[in-house]
Design a protein around this motif. Structure first.
Motif, PDB file in Angstrom:
ATOM      1  N   LEU A  28      39.496  57.780  73.070  1.00 46.14           N
ATOM      2  CA  LEU A  28      40.077  57.082  74.389  1.00 46.14           C
ATOM      3  C   LEU A  28      40.388  55.388  74.181  1.00 46.14           C
ATOM      4  O   LEU A  28      39.269  55.029  73.683  1.00 46.14           O
ATOM      5  CB  LEU A  28      38.896  57.337  75.313  1.00 46.14           C
ATOM      6  N   THR A  40      44.911  58.308  75.736  1.00 45.52           N
ATOM      7  CA  THR A  40      44.428  59.251  74.809  1.00 45.52           C
ATOM      8  C   THR A  40      45.207  59.088  73.627  1.00 45.52           C
ATOM      9  O   THR A  40      46.261  59.130  73.766  1.00 45.52           O
ATOM     10  CB  THR A  40      44.311  60.871  75.343  1.00 45.52           C
ATOM     11  N   GLU A  59      45.638  67.587  77.834  1.00 43.40           N
ATOM     12  CA  GLU A  59      45.511  66.374  78.413  1.00 43.40           C
ATOM     13  C   GLU A  59      46.057  66.090  79.797  1.00 43.40           C
ATOM     14  O   GLU A  59      45.307  65.338  80.632  1.00 43.40           O
ATOM     15  CB  GLU A  59      45.866  65.194  77.537  1.00 43.40           C
TER      16      GLU A  59
END
Length: 159
Positions: A28, A40, A59
């Motif tokens: 992150l 990400t 995600e």
């Protein structure tokens, strides 16, 4: 500036940004301020269809054609950037959320199993802080990106 070295790529982050490990081959990248932008970074070997890649779906959620519009965006221009990148934007309509997916260059293009980075972020197109953080992230990334085996354009002219 914070440096990131992952997925056989190296780049810098804007001042104040932080890198946090978030699982196997996943990080992150966190912005600053009250509503920090979060990016990400995931190492992948095979991309295939960017919009429906399992890493993207995990995600950002699945692509929903009835609720989303999709378009390309350029991250950095060849004139002011060391390494321009093309990104895909998914916009949820109606709404202000934009999801972006960008692929970092593969370090070893002759090896189809060489890892490369997939960047995924969500931002609010009506949030001035998100807009500023996104611009700073893209500018720093494209100007500092170094992929092994690639010539980085540091002069601002075509290589």
């Amino acid at each position: 500036m914070q440096d990131v070295q992952a997925c056989q790529n190296a780049f810098s982050l804007p001042n104040g940004w932080q890198v946090q490990a978030a699982g196997e081959q996943r990080w992150l990248l966190k912005g600053t301020g009250e509503r920090p932008l979060q990016v990400t970074l995931k190492c992948i070997t095979e991309l295939g269809n960017t919009l429906e890649h399992p890493a993207v779906t995990a995600e950002l959620g699945p692509l929903e054609p009835k609720r989303m519009s999709v378009q390309f965006a350029s991250w950095g221009e060849a004139v002011d950037s060391g390494y321009p990148i093309r990104a895909l934007q998914r916009r949820i309509v109606p709404g202000t959320e934009v999801q972006e997916i960008a692929e970092l260059p593969r370090a070893d293009r002759s090896n189809p199993n060489a890892p490369h980075g997939l960047l995924m972020l969500r931002w609010d197109e009506e949030d001035a802080s998100h807009i500023q953080q996104r611009k700073a992230f893209i500018a720093t990334l494209t100007q500092s990106l170094e992929a092994p085996g690639t010539a980085k354009n540091t002069t601002g002219t075509a290589p």
